[in-house]
Design an enzyme around this catalytic site. Sequence first.
Site, PDB file in Angstrom:
ATOM      1  N   SER A 143       1.027  -0.997   0.035  1.00  0.00           N
ATOM      2  CA  SER A 143      -0.173  -0.071   0.112  1.00  0.00           C
ATOM      3  C   SER A 143       0.799   1.211   0.033  1.00  0.00           C
ATOM      4  CB  SER A 143      -0.821   0.061   1.223  1.00  0.00           C
ATOM      5  OG  SER A 143      -1.528   1.140   1.304  1.00  0.00           O
ATOM      6  N   TYR A 167      -1.489   5.821  -5.135  1.00  0.00           N
ATOM      7  CA  TYR A 167      -2.689   6.764  -5.334  1.00  0.00           C
ATOM      8  C   TYR A 167      -1.897   7.913  -5.852  1.00  0.00           C
ATOM      9  CZ  TYR A 167      -5.452   4.434  -1.407  1.00  0.00           C
ATOM     10  OH  TYR A 167      -6.387   3.631  -0.961  1.00  0.00           O
ATOM     11  N   THR A 193      -4.868   2.860  -7.640  1.00  0.00           N
ATOM     12  CA  THR A 193      -6.260   2.916  -7.086  1.00  0.00           C
ATOM     13  C   THR A 193      -7.160   4.024  -7.485  1.00  0.00           C
ATOM     14  OG1 THR A 193      -5.669   1.625  -5.096  1.00  0.00           O
ATOM     15  CG2 THR A 193      -7.411   3.017  -5.044  1.00  0.00           C
ATOM     16  N   ARG A 202     -16.376   7.185   7.160  1.00  0.00           N
ATOM     17  CA  ARG A 202     -16.126   6.095   7.924  1.00  0.00           C
ATOM     18  C   ARG A 202     -16.646   6.529   9.327  1.00  0.00           C
ATOM     19  NH1 ARG A 202     -10.781   4.938   4.804  1.00  0.00           N
ATOM     20  NH2 ARG A 202     -11.633   4.776   2.590  1.00  0.00           N
ATOM     21  N   LYS A 264      -7.266  -0.668 -10.145  1.00  0.00           N
ATOM     22  CA  LYS A 264      -8.068  -1.277  -9.041  1.00  0.00           C
ATOM     23  C   LYS A 264      -9.396  -0.310  -8.673  1.00  0.00           C
ATOM     24  CE  LYS A 264      -7.430  -2.364  -3.873  1.00  0.00           C
ATOM     25  NZ  LYS A 264      -8.295  -1.136  -3.506  1.00  0.00           N
ATOM     26  N   HIS A 288     -13.076  -1.398  -2.442  1.00  0.00           N
ATOM     27  CA  HIS A 288     -12.373  -0.762  -1.561  1.00  0.00           C
ATOM     28  C   HIS A 288     -12.857  -1.445  -0.098  1.00  0.00           C
ATOM     29  CE1 HIS A 288      -9.326   2.293  -1.452  1.00  0.00           C
ATOM     30  NE2 HIS A 288      -9.351   2.122  -0.113  1.00  0.00           N
ATOM     31  N   ARG A 291     -15.565   0.581   1.876  1.00  0.00           N
ATOM     32  CA  ARG A 291     -15.299   1.667   2.557  1.00  0.00           C
ATOM     33  C   ARG A 291     -15.316   3.015   1.852  1.00  0.00           C
ATOM     34  NH1 ARG A 291     -11.505   0.184   6.850  1.00  0.00           N
ATOM     35  NH2 ARG A 291     -10.020   1.868   6.379  1.00  0.00           N
ATOM     36  N   ASP A 319     -11.059  -8.525  -5.018  1.00  0.00           N
ATOM     37  CA  ASP A 319     -10.893  -8.468  -3.609  1.00  0.00           C
ATOM     38  C   ASP A 319     -12.548  -8.156  -3.151  1.00  0.00           C
ATOM     39  OD1 ASP A 319     -11.552  -5.625  -3.615  1.00  0.00           O
ATOM     40  OD2 ASP A 319      -9.349  -5.128  -3.390  1.00  0.00           O
ATOM     41  N   GLY A 321     -14.409  -9.564   0.677  1.00  0.00           N
ATOM     42  CA  GLY A 321     -15.388 -10.631   1.096  1.00  0.00           C
ATOM     43  C   GLY A 321     -14.746 -12.012   0.908  1.00  0.00           C
ATOM     44  N   ILE A 322     -13.332 -12.198   0.785  1.00  0.00           N
ATOM     45  CA  ILE A 322     -12.903 -13.569   0.519  1.00  0.00           C
ATOM     46  C   ILE A 322     -12.552 -14.047   2.033  1.00  0.00           C
ATOM     47  CG2 ILE A 322     -10.956 -15.028  -0.089  1.00  0.00           C
ATOM     48  CD1 ILE A 322     -12.773 -14.260  -2.418  1.00  0.00           C
ATOM     49  N   ARG A 323     -13.365 -15.228   2.317  1.00  0.00           N
ATOM     50  CA  ARG A 323     -12.973 -15.520   3.958  1.00  0.00           C
ATOM     51  C   ARG A 323     -13.001 -17.246   3.939  1.00  0.00           C
ATOM     52  NH1 ARG A 323     -12.769 -10.886   3.983  1.00  0.00           N
ATOM     53  NH2 ARG A 323     -13.869  -9.519   5.390  1.00  0.00           N
ATOM     54  N   ARG A 343      -8.564  -7.298   4.655  1.00  0.00           N
ATOM     55  CA  ARG A 343      -8.519  -7.705   6.523  1.00  0.00           C
ATOM     56  C   ARG A 343      -8.082  -8.921   6.935  1.00  0.00           C
ATOM     57  NH1 ARG A 343     -13.523  -5.024   4.463  1.00  0.00           N
ATOM     58  NH2 ARG A 343     -13.815  -2.987   5.525  1.00  0.00           N
TER      59      ARG A 343
END
Length: 393
Positions: A143, A167, A193, A202, A264, A288, A291, A319, A321-323, A343
């Site tokens: 990042s 960025y 991005t 947020r 992205k 994102h 977010r 990317d 929600g991949i758990r 995360r």
Amino acid sequence: MCRTARPRNSRRWKAASVSSDDTQLISPSPDEGHCAEMTMVCLADFEEYAKQHLSKTTWDYYAAGADECCTRDDNLLAYKRIRLRPRILRDVSVSDTRTTVLGTEISFPAGIAPTAFHCLAWHEGELATARATEAVKTCYITSTYSTCSVEEICAAAPNGYHWFELYLCRDRKLSEQIVHRVEALGYKALVLTVDVPYTGKRRDDIRNRFKLPSHLRVKSFDGMFQQAGSQEEYGTPANTLDPSISWKDVCWLQSLTQLPIIIKGILTKEDAELAIEHGVQGIIVSNHGGRQLDGGPATIDCLPEIVDTVQGRVEVYMDGGIRTGSDVLKAIALGARCVFIGRPAIWGLTYKGEEGVREVLQILHDEFRLSMTLSGCRNVAEINRNLIQFSRL
């Protein structure tokens, strides 16, 4: 030491190999207050650990979605609306999870998404993340908002496969300097991005008055700002990022570097087509992590139309929600070349630094292999959309 994680209770946890059948509670040693150690068997276990051990402000920062968090939550729920159609009697005694991204082989189709401020979760921060991905042989997208410098990251994992997330700043010379730094260090791609012309609202960060602790800084910008103003936004002076970013900036970036450029933040077929017209080498379907714009679609729901539009002209990643390993399988079946997790990497860092991130990746790898073979696929090339059934729920 710059670690800000702190325990909220005395529960102890232990990461265990997924291949082990022993999932019983481990007896604690006497000096551990007679508290049980829990075996880490899935990514949700790391999430629970992180929630209990990070400060509230830090947990809220990582967990935050925009506004009511509808898009953040739907990123996860969308996978539950997708069912698999397994094939049987396919001889899956030998399986292979390897794939390639931009021509480079990785151990399985999942890497680490660009996430900020790893030193909030673990004192070694991005250095630990880089070493973990190097060990697992997958891709790490560094990042812009890293709390370790790109030089430190490359030194920590000299054989790692790294992309850099960029960025664009109002002062283009800042972005230009960063591009030249990462290219000289051997980064293999730039990930631009494009979904943050302004930062999403947020709510918990506002309530908590979130600010990067004084002992940490965004090292990508070290020495670049003459004077930090009184207003700061996520570790940099307010208004650092440029809301005027447009497609012409992709052309400007191409004039600076020979590195492949990946966009992205694409969620529509129209923007996917424009990305190809502007000569990018890849697309990351991303919102994102929910977010930015609340009320937008889950990324897995956007994937099919983008894949159908691209028609193999560039690689498509995603990317959000991949758990689980079956989540990875569903995304690959719908046409993603690779997925990236954000995360969960932070949760692994919080648990045990480099070892924790390795554990997260290894669990995801093992679950992916199991889901793949139980669906009748022996390798990644055999995974296709025939495997997918959308639920009416």
